[in-house]
Scaffold this motif. Sequence first.
Motif, PDB file in Angstrom:
ATOM      1  N   GLU A  39       0.790  -1.335   0.068  1.00  0.00           N
ATOM      2  CA  GLU A  39      -0.018  -0.242   0.393  1.00  0.00           C
ATOM      3  C   GLU A  39       1.243   1.299   0.021  1.00  0.00           C
ATOM      4  N   ALA A  40       0.232   2.278   0.345  1.00  0.00           N
ATOM      5  CA  ALA A  40       0.563   3.732  -0.616  1.00  0.00           C
ATOM      6  C   ALA A  40       2.267   4.192   1.044  1.00  0.00           C
ATOM      7  N   GLU A  41       1.309   3.555   3.073  1.00  0.00           N
ATOM      8  CA  GLU A  41       2.170   3.922   3.595  1.00  0.00           C
ATOM      9  C   GLU A  41       2.639   2.670   4.560  1.00  0.00           C
ATOM     10  N   ARG A  42       2.382   1.759   4.133  1.00  0.00           N
ATOM     11  CA  ARG A  42       2.828  -0.400   4.658  1.00  0.00           C
ATOM     12  C   ARG A  42       2.716  -1.260   3.482  1.00  0.00           C
ATOM     13  N   ILE A  43       3.104  -2.141   3.918  1.00  0.00           N
ATOM     14  CA  ILE A  43       3.628  -3.173   3.398  1.00  0.00           C
ATOM     15  C   ILE A  43       3.300  -4.272   4.938  1.00  0.00           C
ATOM     16  N   GLN A  44       2.385  -5.771   3.426  1.00  0.00           N
ATOM     17  CA  GLN A  44       2.993  -6.350   4.687  1.00  0.00           C
ATOM     18  C   GLN A  44       3.433  -7.587   3.857  1.00  0.00           C
ATOM     19  N   ILE A  45       4.522  -8.241   5.234  1.00  0.00           N
ATOM     20  CA  ILE A  45       5.307  -9.015   4.778  1.00  0.00           C
ATOM     21  C   ILE A  45       4.879 -11.033   5.678  1.00  0.00           C
ATOM     22  N   ASP A  46       4.894 -11.854   4.539  1.00  0.00           N
ATOM     23  CA  ASP A  46       4.610 -13.086   5.155  1.00  0.00           C
ATOM     24  C   ASP A  46       5.845 -13.737   5.802  1.00  0.00           C
ATOM     25  N   VAL A  47       6.270 -13.588   7.442  1.00  0.00           N
ATOM     26  CA  VAL A  47       7.351 -14.454   7.542  1.00  0.00           C
ATOM     27  C   VAL A  47       6.895 -15.799   8.922  1.00  0.00           C
ATOM     28  N   PHE A  48       8.134 -16.156   8.564  1.00  0.00           N
ATOM     29  CA  PHE A  48       8.031 -17.516   9.598  1.00  0.00           C
ATOM     30  C   PHE A  48       8.398 -17.510  11.259  1.00  0.00           C
ATOM     31  N   ASP A  49       7.536 -17.593  11.563  1.00  0.00           N
ATOM     32  CA  ASP A  49       7.578 -16.703  13.555  1.00  0.00           C
ATOM     33  C   ASP A  49       8.628 -18.708  13.683  1.00  0.00           C
ATOM     34  N   ARG A  50       9.888 -18.121  14.477  1.00  0.00           N
ATOM     35  CA  ARG A  50      10.108 -19.540  15.104  1.00  0.00           C
ATOM     36  C   ARG A  50       9.891 -19.959  16.156  1.00  0.00           C
TER      37      ARG A  50
END
Length: 113
Positions: A39-50
């Motif tokens: 989006e214009a002011e943010r991004i969403q990241i798919d991360v692996f939570d160990r």
Amino acid sequence: MKLLRAFHLSAVLALSALASPHPGHGEVKVLSGRLLAVEAERIQIDVFDREAFSHKRVWVILDAHTKIEAGKARRAAADLRPDQEVDCMAETEEGKDGAIDLRALRIRLKNAK
């Protein structure tokens, strides 16, 4: 495979060492994953939570101080696309509603040509 892991670890540590001055005094986190939304002011990241041994979706705020790199080249936020692999160095800060937000300091595009 071990060489690849060592290279990845050194890249993450190098990103941590290169943190530039930025507003806020929060904890610095390094996120590595795939962009799900831009989006214009943010991004969403798919991360692996160990700790939970599962994937989670994390929103990260972008601002004028966020540096975006692809290799040695500088990029703009408009160059970010869903499904890109990224390393993101972000700082925690208290949001408007008292919740903890992540503000991107530096984003490195992986596999950029």
